[in-house]
Scaffold this motif. Structure first.
Motif, PDB file in Angstrom:
ATOM      1  N   ASP A 150      -7.134  -9.161  -5.743  1.00 40.27           N
ATOM      2  CA  ASP A 150      -8.005  -8.254  -6.466  1.00 40.27           C
ATOM      3  C   ASP A 150      -7.777  -6.842  -5.953  1.00 40.27           C
ATOM      4  O   ASP A 150      -6.859  -6.599  -5.174  1.00 40.27           O
ATOM      5  N   GLU A 151      -8.605  -5.928  -6.394  1.00 42.51           N
ATOM      6  CA  GLU A 151      -8.384  -4.525  -6.055  1.00 42.51           C
ATOM      7  C   GLU A 151      -8.521  -4.233  -4.567  1.00 42.51           C
ATOM      8  O   GLU A 151      -7.978  -3.242  -4.058  1.00 42.51           O
ATOM      9  N   ASN A 152      -9.199  -5.132  -3.820  1.00 50.03           N
ATOM     10  CA  ASN A 152      -9.366  -4.909  -2.381  1.00 50.03           C
ATOM     11  C   ASN A 152      -8.341  -5.669  -1.547  1.00 50.03           C
ATOM     12  O   ASN A 152      -8.318  -5.535  -0.321  1.00 50.03           O
ATOM     13  N   SER A 153      -7.490  -6.445  -2.174  1.00 53.33           N
ATOM     14  CA  SER A 153      -6.528  -7.256  -1.424  1.00 53.33           C
ATOM     15  C   SER A 153      -5.634  -6.435  -0.494  1.00 53.33           C
ATOM     16  O   SER A 153      -5.402  -6.847   0.649  1.00 53.33           O
ATOM     17  N   PRO A 154      -5.121  -5.270  -0.917  1.00 53.95           N
ATOM     18  CA  PRO A 154      -4.296  -4.511   0.035  1.00 53.95           C
ATOM     19  C   PRO A 154      -5.044  -4.109   1.302  1.00 53.95           C
ATOM     20  O   PRO A 154      -4.431  -3.925   2.353  1.00 53.95           O
ATOM     21  N   ASN A 155      -6.371  -3.988   1.217  1.00 55.71           N
ATOM     22  CA  ASN A 155      -7.168  -3.581   2.374  1.00 55.71           C
ATOM     23  C   ASN A 155      -7.615  -4.747   3.248  1.00 55.71           C
ATOM     24  O   ASN A 155      -7.990  -4.542   4.406  1.00 55.71           O
ATOM     25  N   SER A 156      -7.573  -5.955   2.701  1.00 57.89           N
ATOM     26  CA  SER A 156      -8.187  -7.079   3.419  1.00 57.89           C
ATOM     27  C   SER A 156      -7.244  -8.232   3.717  1.00 57.89           C
ATOM     28  O   SER A 156      -7.623  -9.144   4.459  1.00 57.89           O
ATOM     29  N   ALA A 157      -6.041  -8.222   3.170  1.00 60.82           N
ATOM     30  CA  ALA A 157      -5.172  -9.399   3.295  1.00 60.82           C
ATOM     31  C   ALA A 157      -3.720  -8.985   3.419  1.00 60.82           C
ATOM     32  O   ALA A 157      -3.337  -7.844   3.141  1.00 60.82           O
ATOM     33  N   ILE A 158      -2.900  -9.945   3.849  1.00 61.15           N
ATOM     34  CA  ILE A 158      -1.456  -9.792   3.872  1.00 61.15           C
ATOM     35  C   ILE A 158      -0.832 -11.022   3.235  1.00 61.15           C
ATOM     36  O   ILE A 158      -1.475 -12.068   3.112  1.00 61.15           O
ATOM     37  N   SER A 159       0.420 -10.898   2.862  1.00 58.06           N
ATOM     38  CA  SER A 159       1.173 -12.017   2.304  1.00 58.06           C
ATOM     39  C   SER A 159       1.852 -12.797   3.417  1.00 58.06           C
ATOM     40  O   SER A 159       2.542 -12.210   4.258  1.00 58.06           O
ATOM     41  N   TYR A 160       1.677 -14.111   3.426  1.00 59.35           N
ATOM     42  CA  TYR A 160       2.390 -14.930   4.412  1.00 59.35           C
ATOM     43  C   TYR A 160       3.880 -14.970   4.112  1.00 59.35           C
ATOM     44  O   TYR A 160       4.683 -15.246   5.002  1.00 59.35           O
ATOM     45  N   TYR A 161       4.275 -14.712   2.872  1.00 62.21           N
ATOM     46  CA  TYR A 161       5.697 -14.560   2.568  1.00 62.21           C
ATOM     47  C   TYR A 161       6.250 -13.338   3.298  1.00 62.21           C
ATOM     48  O   TYR A 161       7.281 -13.411   3.973  1.00 62.21           O
ATOM     49  N   LEU A 162       5.573 -12.201   3.140  1.00 61.56           N
ATOM     50  CA  LEU A 162       6.069 -10.931   3.657  1.00 61.56           C
ATOM     51  C   LEU A 162       6.054 -10.883   5.179  1.00 61.56           C
ATOM     52  O   LEU A 162       7.096 -10.707   5.821  1.00 61.56           O
ATOM     53  N   LYS A 163       4.879 -11.036   5.779  1.00 64.47           N
ATOM     54  CA  LYS A 163       4.825 -10.959   7.234  1.00 64.47           C
ATOM     55  C   LYS A 163       5.533 -12.156   7.857  1.00 64.47           C
ATOM     56  O   LYS A 163       6.144 -12.043   8.929  1.00 64.47           O
ATOM     57  N   GLY A 164       5.481 -13.309   7.193  1.00 67.30           N
ATOM     58  CA  GLY A 164       6.200 -14.478   7.700  1.00 67.30           C
ATOM     59  C   GLY A 164       7.698 -14.250   7.748  1.00 67.30           C
ATOM     60  O   GLY A 164       8.381 -14.721   8.664  1.00 67.30           O
ATOM     61  N   GLU A 165       8.252 -13.531   6.767  1.00 70.78           N
ATOM     62  CA  GLU A 165       9.673 -13.185   6.781  1.00 70.78           C
ATOM     63  C   GLU A 165      10.006 -12.363   8.022  1.00 70.78           C
ATOM     64  O   GLU A 165      10.997 -12.629   8.723  1.00 70.78           O
ATOM     65  N   LEU A 166       9.175 -11.370   8.302  1.00 72.84           N
ATOM     66  CA  LEU A 166       9.457 -10.472   9.428  1.00 72.84           C
ATOM     67  C   LEU A 166       9.253 -11.174  10.760  1.00 72.84           C
ATOM     68  O   LEU A 166      10.041 -10.983  11.698  1.00 72.84           O
ATOM     69  N   VAL A 167       8.235 -12.013  10.861  1.00 72.08           N
ATOM     70  CA  VAL A 167       8.027 -12.767  12.102  1.00 72.08           C
ATOM     71  C   VAL A 167       9.169 -13.752  12.318  1.00 72.08           C
ATOM     72  O   VAL A 167       9.624 -13.967  13.451  1.00 72.08           O
ATOM     73  N   SER A 168       9.686 -14.334  11.247  1.00 68.71           N
ATOM     74  CA  SER A 168      10.829 -15.250  11.378  1.00 68.71           C
ATOM     75  C   SER A 168      12.074 -14.505  11.831  1.00 68.71           C
ATOM     76  O   SER A 168      12.862 -15.027  12.637  1.00 68.71           O
ATOM     77  N   ALA A 169      12.272 -13.280  11.337  1.00 65.91           N
ATOM     78  CA  ALA A 169      13.394 -12.466  11.809  1.00 65.91           C
ATOM     79  C   ALA A 169      13.258 -12.181  13.297  1.00 65.91           C
ATOM     80  O   ALA A 169      14.225 -12.296  14.068  1.00 65.91           O
ATOM     81  N   LEU A 170      12.046 -11.836  13.732  1.00 67.69           N
ATOM     82  CA  LEU A 170      11.809 -11.570  15.157  1.00 67.69           C
ATOM     83  C   LEU A 170      12.011 -12.837  15.984  1.00 67.69           C
ATOM     84  O   LEU A 170      12.577 -12.792  17.088  1.00 67.69           O
ATOM     85  N   LEU A 171      11.562 -13.982  15.461  1.00 67.52           N
ATOM     86  CA  LEU A 171      11.743 -15.243  16.173  1.00 67.52           C
ATOM     87  C   LEU A 171      13.236 -15.549  16.341  1.00 67.52           C
ATOM     88  O   LEU A 171      13.677 -15.981  17.420  1.00 67.52           O
ATOM     89  N   ASP A 172      14.018 -15.331  15.289  1.00 66.98           N
ATOM     90  CA  ASP A 172      15.465 -15.531  15.378  1.00 66.98           C
ATOM     91  C   ASP A 172      16.048 -14.678  16.503  1.00 66.98           C
ATOM     92  O   ASP A 172      16.827 -15.160  17.342  1.00 66.98           O
ATOM     93  N   LEU A 173      15.649 -13.424  16.561  1.00 64.94           N
ATOM     94  CA  LEU A 173      16.178 -12.522  17.584  1.00 64.94           C
ATOM     95  C   LEU A 173      15.684 -12.896  18.977  1.00 64.94           C
ATOM     96  O   LEU A 173      16.429 -12.774  19.962  1.00 64.94           O
ATOM     97  N   HIS A 174      14.463 -13.368  19.093  1.00 66.14           N
ATOM     98  CA  HIS A 174      13.960 -13.833  20.395  1.00 66.14           C
ATOM     99  C   HIS A 174      14.765 -15.030  20.890  1.00 66.14           C
ATOM    100  O   HIS A 174      15.098 -15.124  22.080  1.00 66.14           O
ATOM    101  N   LEU A 175      15.071 -15.966  19.988  1.00 66.84           N
ATOM    102  CA  LEU A 175      15.871 -17.124  20.380  1.00 66.84           C
ATOM    103  C   LEU A 175      17.269 -16.687  20.813  1.00 66.84           C
ATOM    104  O   LEU A 175      17.817 -17.191  21.803  1.00 66.84           O
TER     105      LEU A 175
END
Length: 590
Positions: free
Chosen positions: A355-380
């Protein structure tokens, strides 16, 4: 052998958008309870498919009516008398998405969850389907065909195999030793030779990662539309929707290949390696897991990476797309509100119901999950001197859980620590369970660093360094997201627009007395300076309003990946091991 549940699906009047179904359930006791699912696996939203169910009648084999009554919104209980039960009904289908069903004069497409009543007591029986197609139409589905019937070993397998019925001619090809088919609808303007060649390269890269394909046949259903992008994974197929106009551009084609790579990667990650919380599916209500950050976000990390490995995306474009994802996260205020595990858990009410407040209250698990997975790859990679990577984690998950028994909620973290040879709990606590900014310092392992700059134009998605002289000096900032047209989609937390009292759904009429819409408003204000006061005229629920708004400075929230100064030989080697390219190919190209 157990008697199967059988269905006959007809569509005698496609223009009515009504599928006609007869289901025959074998004897299962004095009463039989049947129901429609409320959701489709892979799309985590209760969609209430029973709202499209109509004209239900129940008889025995002789045609004698059997008493039945509704139990709730989706289920019926039938007086079965220890005999087979015939249930006839119709389902309205006029929603062209990968998650639902659609019938018109051009084709019939259906996901089983929207169409097939099921009995929990008979769920593990074989389920057979016969399709009565209009003259000149054929049926394609990734199920075994025996004579006129399509055969699934269980209801779960049936629901996981969408049907396309229409005048199509499948494109056949082999990849990684397995037959594949492509079914096209919507007249997408595609070069079939290029389509087959590029998909083959992506498939073979994915197969090599896991040591082969886990199936004997696969089907791509591709739907060209005027707008919309998305896909839904299945155990032997995928359904993809993509704008037909985007196929012809190089960027559009690149993006389409990443969509294909994403859904194909789900053959392993989700369809066979799956969260234990989803084993078995409960079709009657929400199924909760904190692991969608890995199963969807991790797949999002791989979709670009695999297209890069297939030689279909340059190193510069790969890094630019990763920078665009970083930008999308940093322009979402909700990243400071919602932890990543909550984004997964609350997908049922957040991700698929924005809804109109979603950018202020939520994140996408696709989006942040992609970046966390990239960081996890680099940590390994850093922890093991590039001897272990996220590829090894995927193969370990495949070896341990590829039997579909399900990954425990702590399984990904536990196996990652096992591979790293050291605890990664601090990383996971920070990345998954806090709302602090992600720590990007591990990019230094491959000689890169994340940099932030102000946005240069409304169309700037990030991913590239500032253009020389391209950044508008002192451009004004509003902090709102426009809709197509005059309307405002969202007002960002802490922005000048919120301080001035601008609301989502306001209709922009003019800026300083001159006509403009919401998109023009953003562009014109970027030509002003921070501190300038502008006069905004708008409609709010048909009432005219005029607001005074003081422009802010554009925040440095647009991200890109840059090379470190004086890289070491180890950084150069680690970069090559990660992206399969020489250091000189690092710089993203716009």
């Amino acid at each position: 052998m157990s008697m199967p549940v059988t269905y006959r699906v007809a569509m005698p009047n496609p223009h009515s958008h009504l599928f006609e179904v007869e289901a025959v359930f074998p004897p299962a006791g004095p009463t039989l309870t049947v129901a429609l699912p409320v959701w489709t696996p892979g799309s985590y939203l209760v969609r209430e498919y029973a709202r499209h169910l109509q004209d239900v009648s129940v008889t025995d084999t002789a045609g004698t009516a059997l008493p039945f009554r509704r139990l709730d919104k989706r289920a019926f209980i039938i007086d079965a008398n220890q005999a087979p039960v015939h249930v006839k009904y119709r389902v309205y289908a006029n929603e062209l998405t990968v998650r639902t069903s659609h019938l018109d004069g051009s084709h019939g497409y259906f996901n089983g969850a929207t169409l097939f009543l099921y009995s929990e007591a008979l769920r593990d029986r074989p389920h057979h389907v016969c399709v009565d197609a209009p003259k000149g139409w054929r049926t394609t589905v990734a199920l075994e065909q025996r004579g006129a019937e399509f055969v699934a070993p269980s209801y779960d397998e049936l629901v996981d195999a969408p049907f396309e019925v229409g005048p199509h001619t499948p494109i056949h090809f082999n990849a990684a030793g397995v037959p594949h088919e492509i079914v096209l609808w919507g007249e997408p303007q595609l070069d079939e030779k290029k389509l087959v060649g590029d998909l083959t390269r992506v498939i073979e890269v994915e197969a090599a990662l896991f040591g082969g394909l886990p199936l004997e046949r696969y089907v791509f259903f591709v739907y060209g539309t005027d707008k919309g992008r998305g896909g839904l994974e299945h155990k032997g197929s995928t359904a993809l929707i993509y704008p037909r106009s985007a196929f012809s551009s190089s960027r559009g084609w690149e993006d389409f290949l990443t969509l294909c790579a994403h859904e194909y990667f789900h053959l392993w990650n989700v369809k066979r390696i799956k969260p234990k919380a989803l084993v078995p599916f409960d079709y009657g209500q929400e199924n909760y897991t904190q692991l969608l950050w890995f199963f969807e976000g991790g797949t999002s990390y791989y979709d670009n990476l695999l297209v890069r490995r297939a030689g279909l995306m340059s190193p510069g474009r790969y890094l630019a797309r990763l920078g665009e994802s970083l930008t999308a996260l940093h322009t979402t205020p909700g990243r400071a509100v919602m932890p990543l595990v909550d984004a997964s858990w609350l997908s049922w009410v957040k991700h698929y119901r924005p809804d109109e407040n979603s950018p202020n209250s939520a994140i996408s698990y696709y989006l942040k999950g992609e970046l966390v997975s990239a960081l996890l790859d680099l940590h390994l990679r850093r922890a093991t001197n590039d001897q272990k990577t996220l590829d090894d984690l995927m193969r370990l998950l495949w070896a341990r859980y590829g039997d579909e028994s399900g990954v425990p909620e702590d399984g990904v973290e536990r196996l990652a620590g096992e591979l790293a040879g050291t605890s990664l709990s601090a990383f996971f606590d920070h990345a998954l369970r806090s709302t602090r900014e992600l720590d990007y310092s591990v990019f230094a392992h491959v000689g890169l660093e994340v940099r932030l700059r102000p946005r240069e134009s409304p169309a700037d998605k990030g991913g590239t360094a500032p253009r020389k002289g391209g950044e508008k000096s002192g451009g004004g900032y509003l902090g709102l997201l426009p809709k197509t047209g005059a309307g405002i989609a969202s007002v960002l937390e802490g922005s000048p627009s919120m301080a001035a009292g601008v609301y989502a759904d306001d209709e922009v009429i003019a800026l300083d007395g001159l006509k403009c819409d919401a998109a023009q408003l953003v562009s014109r204000c970027e030509d002003r300076r921070p501190g300038d006061v502008v006069r905004l005229t708008l409609f709010r629920r048909d009432k005219l309003h005029e607001l005074s708004l003081t422009l802010g400075a554009k925040p440095a929230d647009t991200a890109y990946l840059a090379r470190v100064d004086a890289p070491t030989e180890q950084q150069r080697a680690s970069y090559r091991a990660w992206l399969g390219a020489a250091w000189d190919e690092t710089e993203p190209r716009s």
